[in-house]
Design a protein around this motif. Structure first.
Motif, PDB file in Angstrom:
ATOM      1  N   GLY A  50       0.814  -1.204   0.000  1.00  0.00           N
ATOM      2  CA  GLY A  50       0.000   0.000   0.000  1.00  0.00           C
ATOM      3  C   GLY A  50       0.850   1.255   0.000  1.00  0.00           C
ATOM      4  O   GLY A  50       1.851   1.338  -0.718  1.00  0.00           O
ATOM      5  N   ARG A  51       0.498   2.201   0.864  1.00  0.00           N
ATOM      6  CA  ARG A  51       1.238   3.468   0.866  1.00  0.00           C
ATOM      7  C   ARG A  51       1.622   3.965   2.260  1.00  0.00           C
ATOM      8  O   ARG A  51       2.132   5.062   2.412  1.00  0.00           O
ATOM      9  N   ALA A  52       1.381   3.133   3.283  1.00  0.00           N
ATOM     10  CA  ALA A  52       1.732   3.572   4.639  1.00  0.00           C
ATOM     11  C   ALA A  52       1.855   2.371   5.574  1.00  0.00           C
ATOM     12  O   ALA A  52       1.336   1.286   5.298  1.00  0.00           O
ATOM     13  N   SER A  53       2.565   2.575   6.668  1.00  0.00           N
ATOM     14  CA  SER A  53       2.654   1.586   7.744  1.00  0.00           C
ATOM     15  C   SER A  53       2.524   2.335   9.068  1.00  0.00           C
ATOM     16  O   SER A  53       2.606   3.565   9.121  1.00  0.00           O
ATOM     17  N   ALA A  54       2.302   1.582  10.136  1.00  0.00           N
ATOM     18  CA  ALA A  54       2.289   2.176  11.471  1.00  0.00           C
ATOM     19  C   ALA A  54       3.616   1.875  12.153  1.00  0.00           C
ATOM     20  O   ALA A  54       4.302   0.905  11.793  1.00  0.00           O
ATOM     21  N   PHE A  55       4.002   2.707  13.107  1.00  0.00           N
ATOM     22  CA  PHE A  55       5.269   2.469  13.790  1.00  0.00           C
ATOM     23  C   PHE A  55       5.147   2.747  15.287  1.00  0.00           C
ATOM     24  O   PHE A  55       4.273   3.485  15.740  1.00  0.00           O
ATOM     25  N   ILE A  56       6.052   2.126  16.023  1.00  0.00           N
ATOM     26  CA  ILE A  56       6.270   2.418  17.448  1.00  0.00           C
ATOM     27  C   ILE A  56       7.756   2.665  17.597  1.00  0.00           C
ATOM     28  O   ILE A  56       8.569   1.841  17.154  1.00  0.00           O
ATOM     29  N   ARG A  57       8.137   3.770  18.210  1.00  0.00           N
ATOM     30  CA  ARG A  57       9.557   4.014  18.446  1.00  0.00           C
ATOM     31  C   ARG A  57       9.740   4.718  19.789  1.00  0.00           C
ATOM     32  O   ARG A  57       8.876   5.477  20.246  1.00  0.00           O
ATOM     33  N   SER A  58      10.890   4.476  20.377  1.00  0.00           N
ATOM     34  CA  SER A  58      11.207   5.088  21.670  1.00  0.00           C
ATOM     35  C   SER A  58      11.521   6.571  21.469  1.00  0.00           C
ATOM     36  O   SER A  58      12.101   6.967  20.459  1.00  0.00           O
ATOM     37  N   ARG A  59      11.115   7.376  22.456  1.00  0.00           N
ATOM     38  CA  ARG A  59      11.322   8.823  22.366  1.00  0.00           C
ATOM     39  C   ARG A  59      12.715   9.242  22.842  1.00  0.00           C
ATOM     40  O   ARG A  59      13.197  10.309  22.481  1.00  0.00           O
ATOM     41  N   HIS A  60      13.338   8.425  23.688  1.00  0.00           N
ATOM     42  CA  HIS A  60      14.665   8.783  24.208  1.00  0.00           C
ATOM     43  C   HIS A  60      15.453   7.514  24.485  1.00  0.00           C
ATOM     44  O   HIS A  60      14.975   6.399  24.209  1.00  0.00           O
ATOM     45  N   GLU A  61      16.658   7.635  25.040  1.00  0.00           N
ATOM     46  CA  GLU A  61      17.565   6.500  25.183  1.00  0.00           C
ATOM     47  C   GLU A  61      17.194   5.552  26.310  1.00  0.00           C
ATOM     48  O   GLU A  61      17.664   4.408  26.334  1.00  0.00           O
ATOM     49  N   HIS A  62      16.384   6.015  27.259  1.00  0.00           N
ATOM     50  CA  HIS A  62      16.074   5.170  28.410  1.00  0.00           C
ATOM     51  C   HIS A  62      14.565   5.121  28.669  1.00  0.00           C
ATOM     52  O   HIS A  62      14.084   5.572  29.718  1.00  0.00           O
ATOM     53  N   PRO A  63      13.814   4.590  27.739  1.00  0.00           N
ATOM     54  CA  PRO A  63      12.371   4.481  27.969  1.00  0.00           C
ATOM     55  C   PRO A  63      12.084   3.420  29.026  1.00  0.00           C
ATOM     56  O   PRO A  63      12.839   2.446  29.162  1.00  0.00           O
ATOM     57  N   ALA A  64      10.995   3.608  29.745  1.00  0.00           N
ATOM     58  CA  ALA A  64      10.594   2.622  30.746  1.00  0.00           C
ATOM     59  C   ALA A  64       9.451   1.775  30.195  1.00  0.00           C
ATOM     60  O   ALA A  64       8.655   2.228  29.380  1.00  0.00           O
ATOM     61  N   GLY A  65       9.371   0.541  30.649  1.00  0.00           N
ATOM     62  CA  GLY A  65       8.242  -0.302  30.288  1.00  0.00           C
ATOM     63  C   GLY A  65       8.146  -0.574  28.801  1.00  0.00           C
ATOM     64  O   GLY A  65       9.137  -0.773  28.111  1.00  0.00           O
ATOM     65  N   TYR A  66       6.915  -0.546  28.304  1.00  0.00           N
ATOM     66  CA  TYR A  66       6.670  -0.866  26.900  1.00  0.00           C
ATOM     67  C   TYR A  66       5.485  -0.062  26.390  1.00  0.00           C
ATOM     68  O   TYR A  66       4.749   0.562  27.160  1.00  0.00           O
ATOM     69  N   ALA A  67       5.289  -0.090  25.090  1.00  0.00           N
ATOM     70  CA  ALA A  67       4.129   0.561  24.472  1.00  0.00           C
ATOM     71  C   ALA A  67       3.518  -0.402  23.468  1.00  0.00           C
ATOM     72  O   ALA A  67       4.207  -1.255  22.895  1.00  0.00           O
ATOM     73  N   SER A  68       2.224  -0.242  23.264  1.00  0.00           N
ATOM     74  CA  SER A  68       1.518  -1.136  22.363  1.00  0.00           C
ATOM     75  C   SER A  68       0.539  -0.368  21.488  1.00  0.00           C
ATOM     76  O   SER A  68      -0.116   0.567  21.939  1.00  0.00           O
ATOM     77  N   LEU A  69       0.488  -0.764  20.237  1.00  0.00           N
ATOM     78  CA  LEU A  69      -0.537  -0.280  19.314  1.00  0.00           C
ATOM     79  C   LEU A  69      -1.593  -1.373  19.256  1.00  0.00           C
ATOM     80  O   LEU A  69      -1.270  -2.535  19.011  1.00  0.00           O
ATOM     81  N   LEU A  70      -2.849  -1.036  19.519  1.00  0.00           N
ATOM     82  CA  LEU A  70      -3.852  -2.084  19.659  1.00  0.00           C
ATOM     83  C   LEU A  70      -5.202  -1.705  19.078  1.00  0.00           C
ATOM     84  O   LEU A  70      -5.503  -0.537  18.847  1.00  0.00           O
ATOM     85  N   GLN A  71      -5.977  -2.749  18.858  1.00  0.00           N
ATOM     86  CA  GLN A  71      -7.349  -2.611  18.420  1.00  0.00           C
ATOM     87  C   GLN A  71      -8.168  -3.680  19.148  1.00  0.00           C
ATOM     88  O   GLN A  71      -7.657  -4.765  19.444  1.00  0.00           O
TER      89      GLN A  71
END
Length: 239
Positions: A94-115
């Motif tokens: 297609g023409r796009a994807s979704a992303f998850i990336r850390s904002r800085h060098e020492h992120p805590a925990g985790y993040a999730s993209l969900l539905q």
């Protein structure tokens, strides 16, 4: 006149005496009733708080931002340490994807993209989730995930690829990953998406949910747990 006054005051004084007697005799009961009402109020507040907390558990922990893909939400232990959005330059189809990336060098925990969707149309089936994933410099781990909850928000099936042999780490080119869960009759909600822990970035594209037959193995962590404990005396050696 004195007799008349006494006759007039007699009922009044008597009434006051009865009122005072009633007050003092019922005061402990009134206090007990008040304490009962307070206890009921506390229970009601506690139940309301619990209900609201349970409702919040089924909602993304972060309100959708301008960068959140439409129809998706953001959750995680510390999602504010991560950025989620759309990439119109890096994609698999297609023409796009979704992303998850850390904002800085020492992120805590985790993040999730969900539905989250209802499980009505999938009960009694084996549901496979597949997705194209690309990773860059993932220090912790990443993966796609799917979870089935019943009406009381109890997890009845789950897989997130966290197993060391299946997780995504380091830098990986576009690759299709898959997980499969049996959706029980008690299933009420199906949650799915991608997760990343610590630094790096992943891209998610071409997500699919398909009903499959038994030739596709289920990857459910819950049902695949051992039925009995093992090596409780630690004499069985190591892996």
């Amino acid at each position: 006149m004195g007799t008349a006054l006494v006759g007039l005051l007699g009922p009044i004084v008597g009434g006051i005496a009865v009122a005072l007697t009633t007050y003092w005799s019922t005061r402990p009961k009134a206090r007990a009733e008040a304490r009962k009402f307070e206890a009921e109020a506390d229970r009601t507040r506690a139940e309301t708080t619990k209900i609201l907390a349970e409702i919040d558990m089924r909602r993304p922990s972060v309100a959708p931002q301008d960068t959140t893909p439409k129809g998706w939400g953001v959750s995680g232990s510390v999602p504010e340490d991560y950025e989620v959005g759309l990439d119109f330059e890096v994609f698999s189809a297609g023409r796009a994807s979704a992303f998850i990336r850390s904002r800085h060098e020492h992120p805590a925990g985790y993040a999730s993209l969900l539905q989250m969707i209802r499980a009505d149309d999938y009960r009694g089936t084996r549901l496979q989730m597949t997705a194209m994933v690309k990773a860059r410099d993932v220090v912790g781990w990443a993966g796609i995930w799917m979870r089935v909850d019943d009406a009381r928000d109890h997890t009845v099936a789950f897989d997130n690829m966290q197993d060391p042999e299946r997780r995504i780490a380091g830098s990986v080119r576009w690759r299709r990953y898959s997980i499969a869960l049996d959706i029980p009759e008690t299933g009420a909600y199906i949650n799915f998406g991608a997760v990343m822990e610590r630094t790096g970035q992943i891209w998610l594209d071409d997500v699919r949910l398909n009903v499959v037959d038994d030739s596709v193995s289920a990857t459910d962590i819950v049902s695949n747990l051992p039925r009995h404990p093992v090596n409780l005396d630690f004499e069985g050696g190591t892996y």
